[in-house]
Write an enzyme that holds these catalytic residues in place. Structure first.
Site, PDB file in Angstrom:
ATOM      1  N   ASP A   1       3.446  -2.199   5.020  1.00 55.70           N
ATOM      2  CA  ASP A   1       2.881  -1.876   3.936  1.00 55.70           C
ATOM      3  C   ASP A   1       1.485  -2.548   3.583  1.00 55.70           C
ATOM      4  O   ASP A   1       0.844  -1.977   2.912  1.00 55.70           O
ATOM      5  CB  ASP A   1       3.934  -2.082   2.816  1.00 55.70           C
ATOM      6  CG  ASP A   1       5.295  -1.252   3.222  1.00 55.70           C
ATOM      7  OD1 ASP A   1       5.244  -0.107   3.567  1.00 55.70           O
ATOM      8  OD2 ASP A   1       6.405  -1.520   2.543  1.00 55.70           O
TER       9      ASP A   1
ATOM     10  N   HIS B   1      14.167   0.185  -0.866  1.00 59.20           N
ATOM     11  CA  HIS B   1      12.887  -0.271  -0.452  1.00 59.20           C
ATOM     12  C   HIS B   1      12.182   1.280  -0.279  1.00 59.20           C
ATOM     13  O   HIS B   1      11.017   1.692  -0.698  1.00 59.20           O
ATOM     14  CB  HIS B   1      12.703  -0.915   0.585  1.00 59.20           C
ATOM     15  CG  HIS B   1      11.278  -1.153   1.036  1.00 59.20           C
ATOM     16  ND1 HIS B   1      10.705  -2.578   0.981  1.00 59.20           N
ATOM     17  CD2 HIS B   1      10.571  -0.364   2.069  1.00 59.20           C
ATOM     18  CE1 HIS B   1       9.504  -2.235   1.764  1.00 59.20           C
ATOM     19  NE2 HIS B   1       9.416  -1.123   2.162  1.00 59.20           N
ATOM     20  N   GLU B   2      12.683   2.027   0.703  1.00 56.78           N
ATOM     21  CA  GLU B   2      12.108   3.619   1.049  1.00 56.78           C
ATOM     22  C   GLU B   2      11.955   4.277  -0.181  1.00 56.78           C
ATOM     23  O   GLU B   2      11.003   5.119  -0.226  1.00 56.78           O
ATOM     24  CB  GLU B   2      12.769   4.019   2.009  1.00 56.78           C
ATOM     25  CG  GLU B   2      13.021   3.252   3.655  1.00 56.78           C
ATOM     26  CD  GLU B   2      11.416   2.994   3.891  1.00 56.78           C
ATOM     27  OE1 GLU B   2      10.592   3.594   3.966  1.00 56.78           O
ATOM     28  OE2 GLU B   2      11.191   1.641   4.576  1.00 56.78           O
TER      29      GLU B   2
ATOM     30  N   HIS C   1       8.960   3.510  -2.205  1.00 62.42           N
ATOM     31  CA  HIS C   1       7.633   4.361  -1.489  1.00 62.42           C
ATOM     32  C   HIS C   1       7.973   5.862  -2.176  1.00 62.42           C
ATOM     33  O   HIS C   1       6.957   6.508  -2.242  1.00 62.42           O
ATOM     34  CB  HIS C   1       7.670   4.389  -0.188  1.00 62.42           C
ATOM     35  CG  HIS C   1       7.410   3.133   0.533  1.00 62.42           C
ATOM     36  ND1 HIS C   1       6.337   2.279  -0.018  1.00 62.42           N
ATOM     37  CD2 HIS C   1       8.217   2.189   1.487  1.00 62.42           C
ATOM     38  CE1 HIS C   1       6.384   0.923   0.769  1.00 62.42           C
ATOM     39  NE2 HIS C   1       7.353   1.238   1.552  1.00 62.42           N
TER      40      HIS C   1
HETATM   41 ZN   LIG Z   1       7.733  -0.250   3.087  1.00 62.55          ZN
END
Ligand SMILES: [Zn+2]
Length: 362
Positions: free
Chosen positions: A161, A58-59, A62
């Site tokens: 987010d 997930h990171e 980004h």
């Molecule tokens: Zn996030």
């Protein structure tokens, strides 16, 4: 971040793990060993590792999207409460911010979709039952948790987010400062709801999340007011004008004496013609002095070069931006002729904010 240490590099970012993460692993391992024996303990620990692999993915969503917009992503830290991708700066265009914010949850949607396509049934069981359920329970739980990560992160409140998407969408219509304030306020309102539900349901995790959201939203709000105040002040209002300077050819011994003699933490390094060559910070000096026989080395070797400069009449938030973008210890304030007349550090901007905040309250 202190208490975290690097475990390797991935896609050009350093992957760091916070020490307390191992505490969480040990706790889950021990608790499931006591109730279910060694096999259950192993399954639970592997499950938590798989879950955190999804958080890391997930990171990286980004980070890799941010990199497409030319934003550096030096490291990603794994905490017991989730991951943290550090971006060099936040994307300023609303469209870019939305893309960076959505890229994280999008990765979890992909993981969920892949698991479900492979036959997993997104279903949550308790960690205690995970040991008995076999592979079906393992993959089903992982699919369900990825879906939960998407929903949780898309809560439209800072620092989630969804809050960034919300702020970016608002900023199309009302300007970034007002949009951030509204998004931060809605984050705090939501934290109250979570805190209330957590207390009435007796769910300590929800209370913890509420506190986390409340504090993070407050910090974001404070950052906005700082920028708001900075917008109405000029560089000349915040600059330090009483200071000692060093010459590039001065030795580190001379610099050490200056550190002891003054309260300065950073020294402009100015050549004979009055031109600014760089800044020597106290920390850089201490680091340089740690090498043997370095006392007679010139200051020029330990100083930070490429110090940004703003004019006297520039708004203070331009100085803040220059500090943030360059990562320099100070920003020089120059006359129209180019001569440096003062400088600004994060610390004295902070002092100015405290003072101007007090004035408004009286
Ligand atoms: Zn996030």
């Amino acid at each position: 971040m202190t208490w975290s240490f690097p475990i390797g590099h991935l896609f050009g970012s350093e992957l760091r793990v916070h020490a307390t993460f191992f505490l969480l692993l040990a706790w889950i391992g021990a608790a499931s060993w006591i109730t279910g024996g060694p096999v259950a303990a192993a399954i639970n620990v592997v499950f938590v590792l798989a879950l955190f692999a999804c958080v890391v993915a997930h990171e990286f969503g980004h980070a890799l999207m941010a990199r497409r917009f030319g934003i550096a992503t030096p490291d990603i830290t794994l905490l017991p409460i989730g991951g943290l991708a550090r971006l060099d700066r936040m994307p300023e265009k609303p469209g870019q911010e939305i893309a960076v914010a959505l890229a994280g949850p999008a990765v979890n949607v992909v993981i969920w979709a892949v698991l479900v396509t492979l036959g997993a049934q997104a279903e949550l069981t308790s960690l205690a039952q995970l040991g008995e359920g076999g592979a079906t329970a393992f993959w089903g739980n992982l699919a369900a948790i990825n879906l939960f990560l998407v929903l949780f992160n898309m809560i439209p409140a800072f620092p989630m987010d969804g809050g960034r998407v919300f702020r970016a969408a608002l900023s199309y219509g009302m300007g970034r400062v007002a949009a951030t304030r509204l998004a931060a306020r809605s984050g705090q309102a939501l934290a109250f709801v979570f805190g209330f539900l957590g207390l009435t349901w007796g769910n300590p995790l929800l209370v913890l999340i509420a506190i986390f959201i409340f504090v993070a939203a407050g910090a974001e709000s404070a950052d906005v007011s700082l920028r708001d105040t900075a917008r109405h002040l000029r560089a000349r209002d915040a600059m330090i004008i009483h200071f000692e300077t060093l010459r590039p050819s001065d030795t580190l011994q001379v610099a050490s004496n200056a550190v002891i003699r003054t309260t300065q933490h950073e020294f402009p390094v100015v050549d004979a013609g009055g031109g600014l060559r760089g800044f020597l910070t106290r920390n850089a000096l201490f680091a340089a002095l740690a090498a043997e026989g370095s006392r007679m080395r010139p200051v020029a070797e330990a100083m930070t070069e490429g110090i940004p400069s703003v004019p006297l009449a520039a708004p203070l938030d331009a100085a803040l931006d220059a500090l943030q973008d360059s990562g320099a210890p100070a920003v020089a304030v120059s006359e129209p002729s180019g001569r440096m007349v003062g400088y600004i550090t994060r610390e004295n901007i902070g002092e100015l904010m405290v003072i101007s905040g007090r004035e408004r309250r009286m």
